[in-house]
Design a protein around this motif. Structure first.
Motif, PDB file in Angstrom:
ATOM      1  N   LEU A 278      62.183 -89.375  24.011  1.00 57.04           N
ATOM      2  CA  LEU A 278      62.626 -88.116  24.536  1.00 57.04           C
ATOM      3  C   LEU A 278      62.323 -87.087  25.969  1.00 57.04           C
ATOM      4  CD1 LEU A 278      65.381 -86.922  23.982  1.00 57.04           C
ATOM      5  CD2 LEU A 278      64.240 -85.593  22.292  1.00 57.04           C
ATOM      6  N   TYR A 279      61.167 -86.578  25.555  1.00 57.23           N
ATOM      7  CA  TYR A 279      60.827 -85.514  26.208  1.00 57.23           C
ATOM      8  C   TYR A 279      60.161 -85.819  28.177  1.00 57.23           C
ATOM      9  CZ  TYR A 279      58.986 -82.887  22.305  1.00 57.23           C
ATOM     10  OH  TYR A 279      59.131 -81.805  20.975  1.00 57.23           O
ATOM     11  N   SER A 280      59.837 -87.418  27.900  1.00 53.43           N
ATOM     12  CA  SER A 280      59.932 -88.234  29.541  1.00 53.43           C
ATOM     13  C   SER A 280      61.176 -87.596  30.248  1.00 53.43           C
ATOM     14  CB  SER A 280      58.979 -89.651  28.947  1.00 53.43           C
ATOM     15  OG  SER A 280      58.254 -89.628  28.488  1.00 53.43           O
ATOM     16  N   LEU A 281      62.171 -88.269  29.358  1.00 58.55           N
ATOM     17  CA  LEU A 281      63.750 -88.338  29.554  1.00 58.55           C
ATOM     18  C   LEU A 281      63.783 -86.664  30.317  1.00 58.55           C
ATOM     19  CD1 LEU A 281      66.373 -89.239  30.357  1.00 58.55           C
ATOM     20  CD2 LEU A 281      66.725 -89.171  28.030  1.00 58.55           C
ATOM     21  N   ILE A 282      63.641 -85.668  29.372  1.00 57.23           N
ATOM     22  CA  ILE A 282      64.129 -84.370  30.354  1.00 57.23           C
ATOM     23  C   ILE A 282      62.766 -83.851  31.048  1.00 57.23           C
ATOM     24  CG2 ILE A 282      64.215 -82.089  28.820  1.00 57.23           C
ATOM     25  CD1 ILE A 282      64.306 -82.981  26.213  1.00 57.23           C
ATOM     26  N   ILE A 283      61.681 -84.126  30.968  1.00 59.98           N
ATOM     27  CA  ILE A 283      61.108 -84.082  32.248  1.00 59.98           C
ATOM     28  C   ILE A 283      61.480 -84.701  33.439  1.00 59.98           C
ATOM     29  CG2 ILE A 283      58.304 -83.707  33.218  1.00 59.98           C
ATOM     30  CD1 ILE A 283      57.577 -83.518  30.134  1.00 59.98           C
ATOM     31  N   ILE A 284      61.545 -85.888  33.098  1.00 54.44           N
ATOM     32  CA  ILE A 284      62.422 -86.540  34.450  1.00 54.44           C
ATOM     33  C   ILE A 284      63.475 -86.000  35.446  1.00 54.44           C
ATOM     34  CG2 ILE A 284      63.444 -88.820  35.499  1.00 54.44           C
ATOM     35  CD1 ILE A 284      61.712 -90.509  34.472  1.00 54.44           C
ATOM     36  N   LEU A 285      64.021 -85.278  34.067  1.00 55.82           N
ATOM     37  CA  LEU A 285      65.341 -84.815  34.904  1.00 55.82           C
ATOM     38  C   LEU A 285      64.864 -83.431  35.099  1.00 55.82           C
ATOM     39  CD1 LEU A 285      67.669 -85.229  32.190  1.00 55.82           C
ATOM     40  CD2 LEU A 285      67.882 -86.025  34.035  1.00 55.82           C
ATOM     41  N   ILE A 286      64.036 -82.324  35.160  1.00 51.27           N
ATOM     42  CA  ILE A 286      63.123 -81.407  35.199  1.00 51.27           C
ATOM     43  C   ILE A 286      62.636 -81.015  36.749  1.00 51.27           C
ATOM     44  CG2 ILE A 286      62.295 -79.382  35.093  1.00 51.27           C
ATOM     45  CD1 ILE A 286      62.348 -79.525  32.149  1.00 51.27           C
ATOM     46  N   ILE A 287      62.407 -82.618  37.092  1.00 45.36           N
ATOM     47  CA  ILE A 287      61.401 -82.879  38.033  1.00 45.36           C
ATOM     48  C   ILE A 287      62.579 -83.215  39.189  1.00 45.36           C
ATOM     49  CG2 ILE A 287      59.892 -84.494  39.327  1.00 45.36           C
ATOM     50  CD1 ILE A 287      58.366 -84.580  36.780  1.00 45.36           C
ATOM     51  N   LYS A 288      63.746 -84.158  38.788  1.00 39.86           N
ATOM     52  CA  LYS A 288      64.091 -84.526  39.871  1.00 39.86           C
ATOM     53  C   LYS A 288      65.026 -83.029  40.303  1.00 39.86           C
ATOM     54  CE  LYS A 288      68.492 -88.010  39.902  1.00 39.86           C
ATOM     55  NZ  LYS A 288      67.695 -88.985  41.140  1.00 39.86           N
ATOM     56  N   GLU A 289      64.985 -82.519  39.200  1.00 34.21           N
ATOM     57  CA  GLU A 289      66.501 -81.784  40.776  1.00 34.21           C
ATOM     58  C   GLU A 289      65.433 -80.085  40.638  1.00 34.21           C
ATOM     59  OE1 GLU A 289      68.946 -79.725  37.137  1.00 34.21           O
ATOM     60  OE2 GLU A 289      67.458 -79.064  35.876  1.00 34.21           O
ATOM     61  N   ARG A 290      63.865 -80.366  40.325  1.00 30.79           N
ATOM     62  CA  ARG A 290      63.169 -78.808  40.588  1.00 30.79           C
ATOM     63  C   ARG A 290      63.638 -78.336  41.753  1.00 30.79           C
ATOM     64  NH1 ARG A 290      60.950 -83.818  42.658  1.00 30.79           N
ATOM     65  NH2 ARG A 290      59.901 -83.356  44.310  1.00 30.79           N
ATOM     66  N   LYS A 291      64.569 -78.378  42.735  1.00 28.26           N
ATOM     67  CA  LYS A 291      64.504 -77.911  44.387  1.00 28.26           C
ATOM     68  C   LYS A 291      65.876 -77.337  44.158  1.00 28.26           C
ATOM     69  CE  LYS A 291      61.605 -81.049  47.452  1.00 28.26           C
ATOM     70  NZ  LYS A 291      61.431 -81.738  48.319  1.00 28.26           N
ATOM     71  N   GLN A 292      66.657 -77.781  43.001  1.00 24.68           N
ATOM     72  CA  GLN A 292      67.689 -76.815  42.985  1.00 24.68           C
ATOM     73  C   GLN A 292      67.633 -75.111  42.951  1.00 24.68           C
ATOM     74  OE1 GLN A 292      70.671 -78.685  42.946  1.00 24.68           O
ATOM     75  NE2 GLN A 292      69.307 -80.494  43.925  1.00 24.68           N
ATOM     76  N   LYS A 293      68.472 -74.638  43.420  1.00 29.53           N
ATOM     77  CA  LYS A 293      68.423 -73.462  43.451  1.00 29.53           C
ATOM     78  C   LYS A 293      69.874 -72.763  41.966  1.00 29.53           C
ATOM     79  CE  LYS A 293      67.374 -72.551  48.151  1.00 29.53           C
ATOM     80  NZ  LYS A 293      67.960 -71.716  49.404  1.00 29.53           N
ATOM     81  N   LYS A 294      70.370 -73.383  41.326  1.00 27.22           N
ATOM     82  CA  LYS A 294      70.970 -72.930  40.590  1.00 27.22           C
ATOM     83  C   LYS A 294      71.330 -73.916  39.635  1.00 27.22           C
ATOM     84  CE  LYS A 294      74.560 -70.511  43.463  1.00 27.22           C
ATOM     85  NZ  LYS A 294      76.456 -70.719  43.991  1.00 27.22           N
ATOM     86  N   GLY A 295      71.284 -73.504  38.140  1.00 32.94           N
ATOM     87  CA  GLY A 295      71.900 -74.107  36.914  1.00 32.94           C
ATOM     88  C   GLY A 295      70.164 -74.795  36.338  1.00 32.94           C
ATOM     89  N   ARG A 296      68.875 -75.137  37.093  1.00 35.75           N
ATOM     90  CA  ARG A 296      68.532 -75.857  36.428  1.00 35.75           C
ATOM     91  C   ARG A 296      67.024 -75.100  35.702  1.00 35.75           C
ATOM     92  NH1 ARG A 296      63.251 -74.874  41.244  1.00 35.75           N
ATOM     93  NH2 ARG A 296      63.064 -72.786  41.015  1.00 35.75           N
ATOM     94  N   TRP A 297      67.718 -73.756  34.972  1.00 35.03           N
ATOM     95  CA  TRP A 297      67.428 -73.781  33.821  1.00 35.03           C
ATOM     96  C   TRP A 297      67.400 -74.196  32.404  1.00 35.03           C
ATOM     97  CZ3 TRP A 297      70.554 -71.760  30.620  1.00 35.03           C
ATOM     98  CH2 TRP A 297      72.239 -71.377  30.527  1.00 35.03           C
ATOM     99  N   VAL A 298      68.305 -74.574  32.499  1.00 39.60           N
ATOM    100  CA  VAL A 298      69.435 -75.696  30.878  1.00 39.60           C
ATOM    101  C   VAL A 298      67.730 -76.808  30.696  1.00 39.60           C
ATOM    102  CG1 VAL A 298      70.837 -76.613  29.982  1.00 39.60           C
ATOM    103  CG2 VAL A 298      71.803 -75.181  32.154  1.00 39.60           C
ATOM    104  N   PHE A 299      67.802 -77.985  31.424  1.00 38.98           N
ATOM    105  CA  PHE A 299      67.438 -78.551  30.728  1.00 38.98           C
ATOM    106  C   PHE A 299      65.387 -78.137  30.052  1.00 38.98           C
ATOM    107  CE2 PHE A 299      69.159 -81.787  33.840  1.00 38.98           C
ATOM    108  CZ  PHE A 299      69.946 -82.261  32.507  1.00 38.98           C
ATOM    109  N   PRO A 300      64.931 -77.080  30.931  1.00 38.48           N
ATOM    110  CA  PRO A 300      63.891 -76.912  30.522  1.00 38.48           C
ATOM    111  C   PRO A 300      63.813 -75.771  29.212  1.00 38.48           C
ATOM    112  CG  PRO A 300      64.470 -76.205  32.625  1.00 38.48           C
ATOM    113  CD  PRO A 300      65.466 -76.887  32.040  1.00 38.48           C
ATOM    114  N   LEU A 301      65.383 -74.969  28.640  1.00 38.64           N
ATOM    115  CA  LEU A 301      65.376 -74.545  27.705  1.00 38.64           C
ATOM    116  C   LEU A 301      65.412 -75.535  26.352  1.00 38.64           C
ATOM    117  CD1 LEU A 301      66.142 -71.750  26.195  1.00 38.64           C
ATOM    118  CD2 LEU A 301      68.967 -72.454  26.892  1.00 38.64           C
TER     119      LEU A 301
END
Length: 235
Positions: A178-201
């Motif tokens: 589960l953690y790996s999946l969420i971290i992959i999503l965080i890394i995948k969208e690391r260059k996005q400027k909007k909304g990328r705080w949701v998955f870290p939260l």
């Protein structure tokens, strides 16, 4: 212009949630679906009520992104408004199931209730974000995906438990996945400027609630709430 390769296509998430249904069936096959279909199970109304509502929510997670891709915005909005009824009912179904399964439990009650309640915490947080930012597609889409992520752990733990390794190791493996999946999503969208705080939260919330479970932390306030809740004449 930003390269399309750097843009996370959340409108494809509906197709991935079809896989979530398969995982849920696999995870709950021995304890629910197999006994339901062969008639050997002795399930209360609360099990079936919970299953129906969870199934409807997963269907919603599949349909909504597909409707966006196909420009069926009117239907998408109507289903979204329907979630104002569906989500509270799903929330209630979890509470009722928690109550019915633990009303005779006098041992480690607070932890027994906290395990499913932690899913309510994350599910409720994600849905609140999705509704609050329903007009902001970047945030709304991520939050709705987060509501689906909550479904992964219960099914995955059960599948690993009966198919690979027993508890508590199965829980540790499920947490890692589960953690790996969420971290992959965080890394995948690391260059996005909007909304990328949701998955870290969401990841932060999981770390907090899992820490309470893993380290068997008994909170006095939660112990009192658990006793009060289980004493209610709900089921």
């Amino acid at each position: 212009m930003k390269s399309t390769k750097s843009i996370t296509r959340f409108d494809k998430s509906g197709y991935y949630f079809i896989g979530l249904i398969a995982l849920v069936i696999l995870g709950f096959w021995p304890s629910y679906f197999s006994e339901f279909f062969n008639g050997t199970g002795d399930f209360t109304f609360y099990f079936h009520f919970h299953t129906i509502l969870m199934s409807l929510w997963m269907l919603t997670l599949i349909l909504q992104p597909i409707l966006i891709r196909r420009r069926k915005l009117t239907i998408h909005k109507w289903i979204g408004k329907g979630s104002y009824i569906l989500f509270p009912l799903m929330f209630i179904s979890i509470l009722l199931l928690m109550h019915s399964r633990n009303k005779l439990n006098n041992e480690n009650l607070d932890m027994a209730l906290f395990v499913p309640f932690k899913d309510l915490i994350i599910l409720g947080t994600a849905y609140l974000i999705a509704i609050t930012y329903r007009k902001n597609m970047e945030i709304h889409a991520r939050a709705m995906i987060a509501t689906g992520i909550v479904f992964i752990e219960p099914a995955l733990v059960r599948f690993i438990n009966y198919a690979i390794i027993p508890l508590p190791e199965a829980y540790a493996v499920a947490m890692f996945i589960l953690y790996s999946l969420i971290i992959i999503l965080i890394i995948k969208e690391r260059k996005q400027k909007k909304g990328r705080w949701v998955f870290p939260l969401i990841l932060g919330l999981y770390i907090i609630v899992h820490s309470i479970i893993v380290f068997n932390i008994h909170l006095t306030t939660w112990e009192s709430i658990s006793k009060w809740f289980i004493a209610l004449p709900l089921t």
